[in-house]
Design an enzyme around this catalytic site. Sequence first.
Site, short mmCIF file in Angstrom:
data_model
loop_
_atom_site.label_atom_id
_atom_site.label_comp_id
_atom_site.label_asym_id
_atom_site.label_seq_id
_atom_site.Cartn_x
_atom_site.Cartn_y
_atom_site.Cartn_z
N HIS A 470 0.79 -1.23 0.00
CA HIS A 470 0.00 0.00 0.00
C HIS A 470 0.82 1.28 0.00
O HIS A 470 0.33 2.34 -0.40
CB HIS A 470 -0.93 0.01 1.21
CG HIS A 470 -2.20 0.78 1.01
ND1 HIS A 470 -2.28 1.90 0.20
CD2 HIS A 470 -3.45 0.59 1.48
CE1 HIS A 470 -3.51 2.37 0.20
NE2 HIS A 470 -4.25 1.61 0.96
N TYR A 585 -14.76 5.68 8.49
CA TYR A 585 -13.75 6.14 7.53
C TYR A 585 -14.20 5.75 6.12
O TYR A 585 -14.43 4.57 5.85
CB TYR A 585 -12.41 5.49 7.86
CG TYR A 585 -11.23 5.88 7.00
CD1 TYR A 585 -10.19 6.63 7.53
CD2 TYR A 585 -11.12 5.48 5.68
CE1 TYR A 585 -9.07 6.97 6.77
CE2 TYR A 585 -10.02 5.82 4.90
CZ TYR A 585 -9.00 6.56 5.45
OH TYR A 585 -7.90 6.90 4.68
N THR A 598 -4.98 10.53 -0.48
CA THR A 598 -6.33 10.30 0.01
C THR A 598 -6.70 11.29 1.09
O THR A 598 -5.86 11.96 1.68
CB THR A 598 -6.49 8.87 0.58
OG1 THR A 598 -5.58 8.72 1.68
CG2 THR A 598 -6.21 7.82 -0.48
#
Length: 771
Positions: A470, A585, A598
């Site tokens: 990630h 979230y 993000t």
Amino acid sequence: MAEAHQAVAFQFTVTPDGIDLQLCHEALRQIYLSGLHSWKKRFIRFKNGVMTGVYPGSPGGFMVVVVSYMSYSKYQQLDPSLGMFAKLGQHIPISQYMSTDSQRIVGGVLVGTGLWVTIIMIMRNVLKCLLSWHGWMHARHGSVSWSARLWMILVKVFSGRKPMLYSFQNSLPRLPVPSVKDTCKRYLESVRPLMEDEQYERMKGLAKEFEKNLGPRLQWYLKLKSWWASNYVSDWWEEYIYLRGRGPIMVNSNYYAMDFLYVFPTNIQAARAGNAIHAIMLYRRKLDRGQVKPIYLLANKVPLCSAQWERMFNTTRIPGLETVFSSSKHIAVYHKGRYFKVWMFYDGRLLLPREIEQQMERILADQSEPLPGEERLAALTAGERTPWASARETYFSRGKNKQSLDAIEKAAFVVTLDDTEQCYDSNNPVKSLDRYAKSLLHGKCYDRWFDKSFNLIVFKNATMGLNAEHSWADAPIIGHLWEHVLSMDPVKLGYEDGHCRGEPHPNMPGPQRLQWDLPAECQEVIQSSLTVARSLADDVDCHIFPFSDFGKGLIKKCRTSPDAFIQIALQLAHYRDKGKFCLTYEASMTRLFREGRTETVRSCTMETCAFVRSMIRDETHTYHREERLMLLKQAAEKHQNMYRLAMTGQGIDRHLFCLYVVSKYLGEDSAFLKEVLSEPWRLSTSQTPVQQTELFDLVKHPEYVSSGGGFGPVANDGYGVSYIIVGENLINFHISSKHSSPETDSHRFGTNIRQAMLDILALFQLDNKAK
């Protein structure tokens, strides 16, 4: 072995008659072709760098500007150099060696070039100003104001022609820093439905104190960084959220992507790997040549940042830091405990699908046993980061271990030829998809190299998927690659009798088996990491279900945003599941700005909670359908507004995070920031966007639907939910939680999501309206 012979370019022996030199012409030919390939790639990258550097200018535009200027100067009898050569002649005898005509030509080219560069800079800055306006996001769906239309025309004019992937990078605005006052206000608004009055008043006091005292000082440093750096968030986000974490990245950070849901192009494992690997390498070539089209919003008008694409290939997350290697020509393959290095180029060209299949067949047919410790070596990347960093320094810094580790870490990507079978089984849809997801998320905890930018996993029955790290990029980036692979595989590349099209190569050297020398102490560290990883993997409760009752087509008839509809349904499902609301979230992108990643949309709002309560039986008050619809509309509008704020740099969580980082640098403690950043996200959600809709015709071929992807739970007592809206009639949900939590059950939550979706749709009574 064949590759060992090919590696010898020449041999010589000393005889009584002198030195007998024997050249291997094939090896020399391969060296020549390899060098030629490298120089071609360098030239293409240099050319792309120039084209991107001068965009929206072009060589054609340069010629037009220079020729036009020189023609005008000649017609008006002007000095093209504007007296530059006359002034230079006083100090440097340059004009003495040039005729008047030569001076005119050189002067015209220089001044024309300056004019061309000036035009480019003006166009870039005008485009940057245009892209800083986000009023178009507030227009209602289907209606466009005159100001928005004029804005779109100007954006089109100043965007230039035929942009490459990185053409807009210098024209994107910087991420703005919200004011401390606005951030504190929105934070308090977001936590109001989650706190009792006494707790909320206490938090309100902490926020006011922070806003008045420490906040402005921290804000000054952030403002300074935003003026100096390309993005005031992204580097700290990558370093502190990802790279400095010491816990396992398997399950906690890495995520997965699935294959087609209903299509099985072949049942031959090596053939599926051949087509998929070739398609990925074609994508890498397009990426190197700048031929991947930029991603846009608003009908291909508003460009998004492309910076994350740079690290898709040849990238490995090293424990302690991240390293990006130069372009490699090989991949690493894992099968039954052995690692192989497979070259992707031969005769100066990329291997064809059938040739890659041939290499995979050789690996599958190899009966050699794993070396001691080799089979479970990748468990080091699955466990805690500190033991892996220590072991890497101690056991992999020299000799054959370093060479083999380099072969993996410097590979374009890693392929696992898995010895299990995974796919969607219509006879057992729930368990089959759950097993499939867990296999992609963590596998056996030692058969995926979790540090690699991504792993391609091809199962024994030829189903496949991805596991992605990630830190280097967010899910839409790897999703773009995966859409390309899935569109290429069954249609453009295709199969013949289950095999890749074409013929095997008669003389191609085989894969190279990697060699290891792992002492007993290293094997103990591997086993320890595996124990940690298995405990984490066994605790994951995955549930994947295709929701086919309706899709975005029917939701749009309700005049509601599909994303808002689903998010509100998740809140209703969670309340029914746990009997309470929680901090939620939802990932939103900030790629409207340079190097944006993000932002968080806090989906649990006062308006959403009011609607959810209206859907729960209450003896004190009975809600009519019209009241519920009104509350639903208010909740959807609130959610859409919060999503817009997050996308346009007005979110609160990245700002609070950066304020906290600055406070740590200054050695200042903030009770407000400490409490804010310690709050757990018990419901973490994300939508997987379909970005290249032109690649799939779901009307003619509805079977070509992607299953999407998912991730592990963020909180020990919470849920992770990923969803993908496919076509008009299908939404795939990926749910994760932990078995160890008595509060969660992924299958129960899935049932609640399905019922919540149906209950919300029923409010609109579409059947009655149709009649």
